[in-house]
Every structure is written in C-alpha cells, then in structure tokens.
Design an enzyme around this catalytic site. Structure first.
Site, PDB file in Angstrom:
ATOM      1  CD  GLU A   1       1.061  12.431   0.802  1.00 25.66           C
ATOM      2  OE1 GLU A   1       0.447  12.207   1.318  1.00 25.66           O
ATOM      3  OE2 GLU A   1       0.265  12.217  -0.364  1.00 25.66           O
TER       4      GLU A   1
ATOM      5  CG  ASP B   1      -6.194  13.190   1.227  1.00 27.57           C
ATOM      6  OD1 ASP B   1      -6.111  13.951  -0.553  1.00 27.57           O
ATOM      7  OD2 ASP B   1      -5.081  12.523   0.820  1.00 27.57           O
TER       8      ASP B   1
ATOM      9  CD  GLU C   1      -6.842   8.579  -1.665  1.00 24.76           C
ATOM     10  OE1 GLU C   1      -6.837   9.397  -2.774  1.00 24.76           O
ATOM     11  OE2 GLU C   1      -6.011   7.997  -0.872  1.00 24.76           O
TER      12      GLU C   1
END
Lengths: 679, 679
Positions: B280, B353, B381
């Site tokens: 990323e 993820d 998240e």
C-alpha cells in the site's frame, strides 16, 4: 327510432371531438401515473370501431351529450335508451335492463348523467344483471368539496402539489384539468365545490376574480356542479373601504346585497357562501358584539331570493382556560333555533380538529332546531399527509355510528386534490376522494363496498388483488391510530406542522391549547385529559346516556379512554394489561401492521403496473419508518413519566429520545416531508 | 517473617502512595464510566482499614512492589507468600493454596505479578479453592499489541478517540494513563506493544522521539511490557538524507546499526521492529530489487546481538489482475526458509483483510521453514467500529480451528485503545482487548470462559446477568456476519471508509481490488468470487484436502460459499432454500438477532449502573438501525441482478435503493459515524 339514433350519433361524434380535445388520454397500463383516477380511459380509436347504440329523445343539453359520450366510450353492453320523465326534479335515476336493452330514466339531465356513471360503475366492477331494476336517489342534497386553496396557488394542508386553479390564467386560459375534475366529481355524485380557503382572501369577491370564478362555473355546470365561495366577513372594509363590517349596519348590508346581485348576474346557479368567522383570527360578527346567528342571517337573507345558502362554520375556540373541546358547543348551542332557514351550521366531525380518532362533536346532538352539516377532512392533515396509506371511509362510518344520517342535512369534505399528476399525492389517497363522494350520495354504503368498487375501477378486478388490498385499506385507519395516538390520545403532533410526533412540544408565550402537553397531560400519576365531571366536564355536553358512558372510566370505550380520563399508568384495562403495557402494545401493533401492509403490497407486484407499484411501495417504506418513529418518540417520552419498562417481549426502540427531541422536521406545502425521517 | 512482613508493608504503603497518585480512582458504581476496565478499583481507605498479610523474601523490585500493592488493594483471603525460585526463567507461575495461606511461586518477578493478577481474577470471578494448585505458563512467548497510532495523535482505524501517547508532552509529562494501560495489559498477560502505526513516520526513529519512547518504556518495564517500534524502511533516506535504502548497501546497513545501538543504549530491553514494506505504497527492499527476506534479514542481523526481533508483515497486494487473495502467498511462500532466525513473518488471519469472516490465510500452512505470527484485528475496522457489539473471541477461535496453535510462534493484535474515557469507545469492545490478552496467554481458553471472566470482573457476578449477556456476546459475531456479509461475501463496504454498505460502489481510475464489485461479482447469473480451479484457483494454495473441500461447490462449507464460488441465484443450499432465499434469510436473521440483543440488554437494567446501561443501550439502537440498513442496501442492490422477490414472509425493506445510493456517510476518526444512519 332510427332517425333519432342517427341524430344521436352525429351529435355524439361532433361532441366527442370537442371533449376529446380537452381530456387527458391514457394508452397502455404499463406506465400508469394514476392521472386517470377510477375513470374509464377515453379511447377514441376504440370508440370509432365499435359504437354501442345510444338513443335519446329530446333536446340535447351539454349534460346529456356528456352522458352519451361516456357511454359511447366505455359501455360494452346492450343498446341504451336515455329517457327524461316528468315529476319532481331530483338527481335520482332508475336503471332497468332487459336482454335487448337498458333504460336509464330520470326527471333531470344530471340524473341521467349520474345514472350513466352508475351503469358504467356496475359494468366495471362486476356484471350487469340482465333483468335488473335499480333506483338510486342521493341521500344528501348537498354533496360539497371544500378547497382550502389560496389565491397564490398554495393549499393550506394540501399535500398533492399546488392548487388546481390557475387564477392568473383565468378566465381566458382553461386548463383541461377543470373538466377532468368535474367529470371525476360527477362520476361519484359530488355536486358542489367551494373554490377557496376558509381563511378567505377578500380578493375573491373582486370583480376581477368573480370573472374567473364564472369561467370555472361554466365548465362545471354541465357536470351538475355548483360553485360556492368562502368569504371574508370583513370584505366590505377590505374591498371597499367601509369603516365597519357590522352585520346590522345598513351600508354593510347594502354592500353585500350589491355583491350578491353581481355574483348571480355572472353565475345564475351560484351556490352560496362558506364562512369561517371569529375563528383563529378571522373577522366576524362578534367583533361588533353580534352573534354568529346575526352574522349568518344577514348573508342568508340576501342570498335567499337566489336560492343561495350560507354554510357557517362552528369551528371556534379561544385562548381561554376552558377545555378547547367544549368551546364550539358553548358558543353555538345557545344559538340553536336562531339561524335563518337557508343557513347550514357546518360542524367538524369531532370536537377538536380532525384527529386520527375523536368522539363525535356533541353539537350534533344539541341543536335540534338548526340545519347542521358535517365537515369531514379528506386531506390527511393529521394522518401522515400523502405519505401514509390511510383509508378514511371507516373513520367517517364511525361518525355515523354515533350521529344518525338524518341529523345532518349535508356533507362537506376538505379536498385532498392538487396539481400532482395523480391528483392526491398518494395513489391510495384517491380512494378517500372517491369514498367521500360515494358516502355523500349514500352514507349507508359500507367502507368495504366502496373500497371494492374503487380498487376494481382503479386497478384491476383480479380477486386476489382486490381481496388482499381491500384488507390493507380496511385495517389502515386503525393501524394509523395505533402507531400515532391510540386509546384516545390526540393532538401530540409537532409544533410547526401536523406530520411527526412531538408529545414533548412545549413553549412559552404560546396558547396552551396549541401545545401537545395540554392534550395528553402526562405526569407521574398517569396520562389523559380528564373531561369527566371531576375534570372539564365536557362529557356533560353529550346526551345523558353517553355522558354516563363516557364519564365513567369503567364504562368509557377504551378507544376514547385518554380523551375523557386522566388514567393511572397501572390502571387495569379490560384485557387485564396495565394502561402502560396496553399503550406500548398498541404502538407496537401499529408498527407491525404497517410492516404487514408492506408484505401484502409487495406480493401484489404481478397485478399492478410498475409505476404505481413502486410509488406505493416507496410510500409504504416511509410509513413504516414513520410508524417506528412515532412509537419510539411517544413511548420513550411517556416513559419519562410512567417510569415503567416497555414490555420486554416487544421490539425495542431504535431511536433515542434525545435524538428525536433535537431533530426538527421542516415542512412546506409541497416538499415530501419525510426526507427528514429517513435520514 | 515478621521483620520481612513489616518491611514489606512499609514498602507497599510508600509504593502505594506513588501508585495511587497516578491511578484513576473509582468510587460508587452508580456512575461507572467504564474507565476501570475489568480491574479492581484502587481504594486507599479500604486498604488502610484491612491489610492482608503479604510476605516476600528478597530484593523488592518495582514489579514485586506492584504485585504486593495489587494484593494489598484487592485480595480478601488468606495470608500470601510470594516466592521466587531458581530455574529456567519464564512468565509462568504456580499458585498453591491451603487453609492457612496461599503461595505464589515463579522463577521471575513478572511471573509473580502474573500469578498475582491470576489469583485476583480467580477471586473476582468465583471462589478460590482452599486446596488448589494451579500452574500456568503462557502458550506464546510474544503477546503483542500493535498500535496504529500516528505521531499527530490520530489513530488509523481507531474509533475510541485520540492516541494514548501525548508525544508533544513526552518525555517530561507522563500521563497517568500510561501506567493504567500497562497495568491492564499485565493483568491479561500482554508483554509487548508496538507504539506506532505500521504506516510508519520515519520521525519515530529521530533522537527526539526515541527519548519519548524511552520514557514510556520505563513506565511499562515493571509491568513486564517491552516496547517495539514500526519502522519506515526508507528511514535512512528520510532521516539522514542517504541516497538509498537498499538493504544490501553498506551505508544503509551502517545507518541501521548505529540507530539500533542508539535505541538499545536508551532502552536496553527494546523489543524490536515491525515492518510494513512494499505494501500500500510503503517503501521496501523490492524498490531495490531485493526480496522481503533480504530486507528483513538485514535488520534482523543488526538486532540479534540485542535479542531484538523483526516482525515482517506479509500483507502485500498489487494492482495486478491476479486475485488479491492470492498475492501474499505468491510473494512470500517462495521465500520460505530464507528468513533469519529472529525474523517473524506477521500474517493477517485471512487472505484479504480482517473481513467479518474469512477462511484462514493459506500461508500458515505453506511456510513450514519460517517463524510465523498471526495478526488479529481487535479494533473493529470491518465490524461496525465502536458502535456495534461484536465479541471477537469466536472469530479468533475459528482461525485456530484451521491453524494449529503451534503453527504460529506469536500473536499480534491491532489495538482498539484510545483516549476515550472507557478506553475502547464501546464498553463491550473492552472485552476484545481482554480476550486478546487471554488468548495470547492460553489459546485453548474457550470464548465462553473468557466472556464469563470479563463480565464478572467488569460488571457483576449475578448469574442472571452473566448468563444472558454472555449469550449475547457469543452470538454477536455470527449476527454481524449475517447482517453484513453472510455466506462468504466480503469487502462490500463503502468506499471512503469501512463502516456502511456500498456493494454498488464502483469508480473509474480506481484499483479494481479496492471496489466491492470486484469482490461480490454479482451478475444476472449469480454472485460470488470463483476461486476454484475454474476461477482464480486460489484454492490451490490450500493443502490438497482443503483444496478439494473448498474447490467443490458441493462440499465447500456454506459459510465460505461465495468466497470460493460464483453461485447461481437459484442454487439449492443444504436446507433446500435457493441461494437467493438463503441470502435474504441470513440478512434477516442478523437483523432479528440484534433486536433480540436489545431485548436482553434492556432486561439487564437492574443489574447495571445507569451510565453503562444507557451507553450500551444507545449503541445497540445504532447497531439495530445499521443492521436494517445493511440488509436493505445489500438485498435491494443484489436484487437488481437476481430479479427474484425477497421471500414474502420476511420483513420488507424500509429504505429505497436510490436513497441509500445517494446517501454519503461522512466518517472521521473520531465522530460517531452513525449520525448519518439515523437521520
């Protein structure tokens, strides 16, 4: 016969062209926008290919031509003979059918038109019996719509767009909607319309506006509809600068006389005046120490020679400390017998103001020597605007369960009609317009029967659809009462509008009787407005038997319990639940019912055109969210007084009281008021 | 003994004062703000009135003093002897009790501290057996929290306020929270903390910041907690202007060596580095044509003399066309065996993820010659931030059901801790911090057991409460999976954040693997990501038996069905429902379950202090609304492909797809993200 038939046809076809020109056309049902209402689609091509034999002997009035045209367009059966007979002129008619032909007979042209629409209604909702003989006469002579339309195009409590009347274009430009409106009303027997808001602008009586009114009257006349106007009692001052509007003042009387002469010169069949006087800030005779009777009679005497009438509203209440529910009675009951014979006292069905549920207004049983008419509200000011599906026939039926048909001489309904493509905002709000008309014609018609007629003409005859959706309609009013104001609760709406719940709404320097807290009176001891002999004693305005019934907490019907009594939270209801638990269960029942409506409607997808299916589906989603909002707002707020848990088997609130109290919903006449509620 | 006991007391009391000064005090439970976590309240007055006999022979380290202090404060039983024995140094301990006394024995100071917290845990969750002998040894040597805290005080994916670390005040001002944080971690066995975000600012290695890190390390040390840092692989360039960060470059190696020497000079027990490289947008060895192994080993060799370690993350994926689920495997599996012995490859539990549910990451069964550690996410998240009650132990348990305990050498958890008064935003999010610690100590503990311990210490021992609320916790993860992403669906979150649903989210010029449509692949034929041999063949990364199992639509566990297969809408599930119907039922089940949680929680009101009761009640309302939002958004969107009706027995949607698609939820790190969802 042949000759006449021939003649007839010619007339029809020429006449047809003119009408077609002004009538909205609908082709495929694929994308039905609802503009056709419950009426047969006008289809010229079909008419040309197969023309049923319609014969009529005599002078062809516009009204007769319309009747023939409607039959030409939609009748699919035997040859029809329209026949006018001698006798007392009425709107009634007789339909007699045989294998060979059908005969519609009446003493008036409009009677034949009503007969025509009735025959088509029978055809479109079932089978016409080969050997039937139907005689229909309207129960009420006056069947009137009240438009709360302002001259600027806005509509007070209107939720279907702007006013139908394009005042600025009138009288020169005539919208096709005027004729469609008249046709729709005629098809259900409505024969009068008050064009403007009861909070009346004096302007409506100006020479300029009267010309516009005349233009509308001319269009409505062939459909048997007379025009009425709401007038501002101070018009002589506002329009011509008189120093007073005192009804006993000569100049004032003279002014009204001249004005009335002028009106009838323009509109020979003008219906009369509707007056809201000394109510919510409107001027009236009381401003000059005169009574409502003196004010009404002054106008009535002037109208009498023209057979005009005065509809004088009894909707009055002042910023006094006395129970608002008592005030119309206190002011009008003593006037019983004093009103001139062409005055009708127009009274709202309930003593407060079109609440989801009210007991009947005791004035109806207290003025035996006056001519009374009831005012229903078709527009859903207190029932979810045009977002909630609420069928009103059961509510009106409930009124007539307490007030015998003959007690009232006429019925007025506050219209829910606007410039929206589907006329009423919600496709199902059309059913309330339809039902109102049918009930003014025949109040003994059952709400089921009316719903059945409307569904079959508006959507489809498929039994599965009609049965399921009729079921929704029949349960819809009770559901709304449950998720909004069950057990006699009333007027706990948001302050600036009457859409959402604000039971907590309270303000300084505001009239007490404009605040929800005034109506629910929730405190640690209980909830409800004590109107029994130990309270405001409003029950005393009812006949002894009802006074007893309502006044005693043990015998008071539970649907009116909190209307008449301040009830302890732990009071035992007939089902042995505590009041609090019953309140919670009622709100929950309302929510679950709307979810049930959603389920039923979604199943109807195969039977309904895409557009109306989606429109109604979307409205039901809003209603479903709003129902939860109502439940959470009222229960969480009242819980701050009851300090009792919401029964644990019930679905829990999903909003916090804080959020809801901080949330202000903005409402305008035209915007969809629910944006706020969804997010 | 007396002398020593006397001495002990003195030490404790002096020591107590210092600790008290820096420890938050809680008095009545009436208004519990949750700041106390699961720990015993520190209560000086009580301590003074009744002091249990605690004896310890030997040098009084800070760690031992803390142990004695905790016993002084909370122990209510027999006299206690703390004893250090010779032998292999471990964190383990033995507790043996008799009528007369209790003995806690360990080979290390911190072992005695762990024994102390364990004894108090037993006392506070039940009865201490008079004649028990408990021996506990942590299953994992490294039990580490990863803080994704940025130096500016923000926290990536943090939903409980700002970072705990007041970098600007450090090293001079030391917040009392630092010690409270260390105490909480020690009480559940956590022995390491990575202070900063894996997207690391090079600044953290500056002389200035290392002094701040040292200050924290000094506070944590007595609690047995070592400090680690995330490092930016390009630090030599960013901090010292080197022209490269190539791991084989001498200057670069020299730079790191000097930096490491400096660190250990300040922090002798420094733990090591966590590195997110070539992921990323982060720099890494691949920028210089080196492998991850070469990059990791360079740092590892430098740290080795100090017994420091490198935790090298395997979370990598590129904007290639290949299935994202395969990329970590393709890049790291070939490196198996090449990593230096003090390198741990840190792998997220699943191949994508931290989705609500994922199959295990196949790397865990494909790198037998490397030291692996698993990275769990404690912060929610992808599970409703700190608004949804989701107990994560069952999710982690599910991982260990596929990956044997011994396969991993250590466990890291991305912290959910912030500056909020209750540390974690949601009172029940504390349970995830607690459970993480307990699982790192003993992965074979059942989620029920851990929930039971946490509830009793954090709320109350009342069986009715513990049983009911444990039941909520145990069902909460499955419920969230159902209302968010059942049957193997994944990553259909809103674009700018991972809170709400946006299965329709699509954009030009955006990486495909950042778009929900890439993951659900819904079309007229069906839905799901075909990762079988006929698709991306990601299944081939699993051992043969699982490759068979997952790769065959008939044998693939239905909870992973849409993860591994593109399934026709009318595919028959094991319960004989079609896939579409099962999907609808799963979402509905999720919604109904949250409503059930609300009901249970509301019943708990008598057992919980007002503040925490209301806090949790309010969060459950948000969760309930969000669950419906998820259900409506996903079902109405997927329905545009399936063209099948939502089973009519299910509750209908209350939102329109149009509304939801036009609605953009704004998310910041700190604001409650649900304002948007409620209104």
């Amino acid at each position: 016969m042949t000759k006449i038939k021939y003649l007839t046809i010619i007339v029809c076809l020429s006449n047809l062209m003119s009408l077609v020109a002004q009538t909205r056309m609908e082709s495929s049902l694929k994308e039905n926008d609802g503009s056709q209402l419950w009426l047969p689609t006008i289809n010229v091509s079909k008419m040309k290919e197969k023309t049923p034999q319609i014969s009529y002997q005599g002078k062809l009035s516009k009204t007769i031509s319309i009747a023939i045209f409607e039959l030409q367009n939609a009748w699919r059966g035997q040859p029809i003979i329209l026949e006018k007979t001698r006798g007392k002129k009425t709107d009634g008619f007789t339909i007699s059918s045989s294998e060979r032909q059908i005969q519609i007979v009446s003493t008036t042209d409009v009677g034949l038109l009503y007969g025509t629409y009735h025959l088509l209604r029978i055809q479109n909702t079932g089978i016409v019996d080969k050997n039937c003989s139907i005689t229909e006469t309207p129960f009420y002579e006056l069947r009137i719509l009240n438009h709360w339309d302002n001259l600027d195009g806005t509509i007070e409590r209107g939720y279907a767009g702007k006013s139908l009347w394009n005042w600025s274009d009138l009288p020169d430009t005539l919208s096709p909607h005027y004729k469609e409106y008249a046709r729709a009303n005629a098809s259900i027997g409505i024969n009068g319309t008050v064009l403007n808001n009861v909070n009346a602008s004096p302007e409506i009586l100006s020479d300029n506006y009267l010309k516009k009114v005349k233009a509308l009257a001319n269009i409505f006349r062939p459909y048997g509809i007379r025009v009425y106007l709401s007038v501002n009692f101070a018009s002589p001052i506002k329009l011509s600068g008189l120093h007073t509007a005192d009804p006993l003042n000569k100049e004032v009387i003279q002014w009204w006389k001249k004005k009335v002469d002028q009106i009838y010169d323009l509109i020979p069949d003008f219906g009369g005046f509707l007056v809201k006087a000394n109510s919510e800030g409107q001027p009236g005779p009381c401003d000059y120490g005169r009574t409502h009777a003196e004010g009404a009679n002054m106008l009535a005497k002037i109208l009498q020679p023209y057979h005009g009438i005065v509809m004088w509203r009894a909707f009055v209440y002042h910023a006094t400390n006395d129970d608002r529910a008592k005030q119309a009675y206190l002011e009008f009951q003593p006037l019983d017998g004093q009103f001139h014979k062409n005055v009708l006292v127009q009274i709202k069905n309930g003593p407060i103001d079109f609440q989801p549920r009210e007991p009947y207004n005791p004035l109806f049983s207290a003025m035996p020597n006056s001519q009374l008419m009831v005012e229903f509200q078709i527009t859903q000011e207190y029932l979810g605007f045009s977002n909630h599906l609420v069928y009103l026939a059961p509510l009106w039926k409930e009124f007539f369960a307490s007030v015998p048909f003959h007690t009232v001489k006429a019925i007025a309904g506050v219209a829910n009609i606007g410039s929206d493509k589907n006329w009423c905002g919600h496709h199902f709000a059309q059913a309330n317009w339809y039902a109102f008309g049918r009930i003014t014609w025949n109040p003994s018609l059952s709400p089921e029967k009316i719903a059945d007629e409307w569904l079959k003409q508006t959507f489809t005859n498929e039994p599965q659809f009609v049965t399921s959706v009729k079921n929704i309609m029949m349960q819809s009013h009770e559901a709304a009462v449950n998720y909004m104001m069950p057990l006699g609760l009333h007027h706990i709406f948001a302050g600036e509008h009457h859409y959402g719940p604000e039971p907590w709404y309270n303000m300084l320097n505001v009239r007490q009787d404009w605040l929800p807290v005034y109506y629910h009176k929730a405190d640690s001891a209980g909830i409800g407005f004590n109107r029994s002999s130990t309270g405001s004693n409003a029950t005393a305005h009812y006949p002894d038997s009802l006074c007893q019934l309502y006044g005693n907490i043990k015998t008071c019907p539970e649907k009116y319990l909190l209307w008449f009594h301040h009830v302890p939270w732990t009071y035992r209801m007939k089902n042995n639940r505590t009041l609090w638990d019953e309140l919670c269960n009622s709100y929950d029942k309302g929510v679950q019912k709307v979810r049930f409506f959603q389920q039923v409607w979604d199943k109807m997808e195969p039977h309904v055109d895409t557009r109306r299916f989606k429109d109604v589906q979307t409205k039901l989603k809003i209603q479903s969210r709003d129902a939860v909002w109502w439940k959470d707002a009222c229960l969480l707020y009242f819980q701050t007084f009851s300090r009792l848990p919401i029964p644990y088997e019930l679905e829990r609130p999903i909003h916090t009281l804080e959020d809801m109290m901080n949330f202000k919903l903005k409402i305008s006449n035209y915007e969809c008021p629910t944006a706020g509620f969804s997010k």
